[in-house]
Design an enzyme around this catalytic site. Structure first.
Site, PDB file in Angstrom:
ATOM      1  N   ASP A  81       0.865  -1.187   0.000  1.00 12.41           N
ATOM      2  CA  ASP A  81       0.000   0.000   0.000  1.00 12.41           C
ATOM      3  C   ASP A  81       0.899   1.233   0.000  1.00 12.41           C
ATOM      4  O   ASP A  81       2.030   1.163  -0.450  1.00 12.41           O
ATOM      5  CB  ASP A  81      -0.958  -0.034   1.194  1.00 12.41           C
ATOM      6  N   HIS A 137       2.224   1.989  -3.135  1.00 13.98           N
ATOM      7  CA  HIS A 137       1.290   2.882  -3.816  1.00 13.98           C
ATOM      8  C   HIS A 137       1.743   4.332  -3.783  1.00 13.98           C
ATOM      9  O   HIS A 137       0.951   5.235  -4.035  1.00 13.98           O
ATOM     10  CB  HIS A 137      -0.110   2.751  -3.201  1.00 13.98           C
TER      11      HIS A 137
END
Length: 400
Positions: free
Chosen positions: A222, A245
């Site tokens: 993430d 991310h």
């Protein structure tokens, strides 16, 4: 005579203060070895009770305390180390702490430090979250009633402290969570989890101010770093991100909306094969909020998707839809993207999608040079509802 007595009293008081300062820095710290409290580093014995006893004794000591965790693999069920304490505290981790795989004992965290000042966490050791045992249970995108998986390391209401030279691997959820903290520095840490591990943010920050993240390597499933509502005066410097991310502000606009995001600087960072580079995202639809004073500068992209991204239409699941509303009401303003260069793995390298209801204001693009790695095509820009200006080299161009 009265003047002489006053002068003599002041001299005594001054001498006492100097002696106190000298004493506080010359008396060596006291070590509290968890092994002496019964901890066993065999990887199978639960050591929570021994760790808590060592912490409580260290916290009660009127001086500089050092909780010492030597080499070994120490299984540790969920624990919370809390203050206030009678002196400065150091949690010195040389060995490896291992999280249980049975989720029944967890709430929202594995290890927490709370209500503390003058805390140091360091030592070169590791936190092993054993996330492989739990990632398959992370179904929150399809199940709004899901139970969140535990964060590896929480810092709640911690001030004037630092975390350095430790690593966290395979967290069940986020590696570090920072909430309501002030003047906290995190440096020389390494946080890692597989690219497909869900919601394993590296460092998640909210309702905190004067936080520094520096000289670290983060690769997760993430965001490498995420900053949400109430994040103010945050500096992220010299961080390598990937996989992950990207480094994100948001999502904003739901929860703590009146705690604005202000004065964020992300500088001298490198993104390697990350899903995003530098990103600002807000819920759509959302409540009113604001993010301002955001600077992203001296950034290198190495085959990253979406190197520069503002997404004010973030709605990753049907559960976030609100009937009758479609635009974000988060005001993004005073944003600078400066000296960002490298290679994008997506053709759209510069993507600024601001809210129709609340356009982005005073966005500056300065010396942007991004190439597309695909054959025969150039990187492009895609922008809407952006009010701003550009200076210097701008590749791709056409935004503002």
């Amino acid at each position: 005579m009265a003047i002489l007595n006053i002068s003599w009293s002041l001299a005594i008081l001054l001498f006492s203060c100097i002696a106190l300062v000298v004493t506080s820095h010359t008396v060596p710290p006291k070590f509290f070895n968890v092994v002496r409290y019964g901890a066993i580093g065999d990887g199978t014995t639960d050591n929570a009770q021994a760790f808590v006893k060592a912490w409580k004794d260290a916290c009660a000591y009127k001086g500089r305390s050092r909780v010492w965790i030597p080499n070994g693999r120490f299984l540790l069920s969920p624990v919370s180390f809390e203050g206030s304490c009678n002196g400065s505290m150091a949690f010195l981790l040389k060995g490896t702490l291992v999280a249980p795989t049975d989720l029944s004992s967890f709430t929202d965290m594995w290890i927490a430090f709370r209500y503390l000042s003058a805390l140091t966490v360091r030592g070169g050791g590791s936190l092993d979250g054993q996330g492989h045992s739990a990632w398959h249970l992370n179904d929150c995108k399809s199940n709004p009633h899901c139970k969140p998986l535990p964060v590896t390391l929480r810092f709640d209401f911690v001030r004037n402290s630092r975390v350095e030279n430790i690593q966290s691997i395979n967290s069940k959820s986020s590696h570090f969570n920072v909430f309501s903290c002030e003047n906290l520095t995190i440096s020389h840490v390494r946080l890692s989890a597989p690219a497909d591990s869900p919601n394993t943010d590296g460092i998640h920050i909210g309702s905190s101010r004067t936080i520094t993240i520096a000289n670290s390597i983060i690769g997760t499933g993430d965001d490498c770093v995420s900053m949400v509502s109430g994040s103010q005066n945050i500096k992220v410097n010299n961080v390598v991100c990937g996989p992950g991310h990207g480094i994100s502000i948001g999502s904003l606009g739901r929860g703590h909306e009146r705690e604005y995001v202000e004065d964020i600087t992300v500088a001298n960072c490198t993104f390697i094969a990350s899903e995003n580079g530098v990103r600002i995202k807000t819920w759509s639809p959302s409540s009113y909020s604001m993010a301002s004073g955001l600077v992203f500068e001296n950034i290198i992209m190495k085959n990253s998707k979406n190197p520069v991204l503002i997404d004010q239409y973030y709605c990753p699941s049907p559960h976030c839809y609100i009937k009758g509303k479609s635009s974000s009401d988060v005001q993004i303003q005073d944003v600078t993207f400066k000296n960002i260069r490298g290679v994008s793995s997506t053709e759209v390298a510069l993507n600024l999608q601001c809210s129709e209801a609340m356009p982005c204001k005073n966005v500056k693009l300065i010396d942007i040079d991004l190439a597309y790695e695909g054959p025969g095509r150039r990187a492009t820009a895609l922008c809407s509802h952006v009010i701003g200006s550009s200076y210097g080299k701008l590749v791709p161009g056409g935004c503002v």
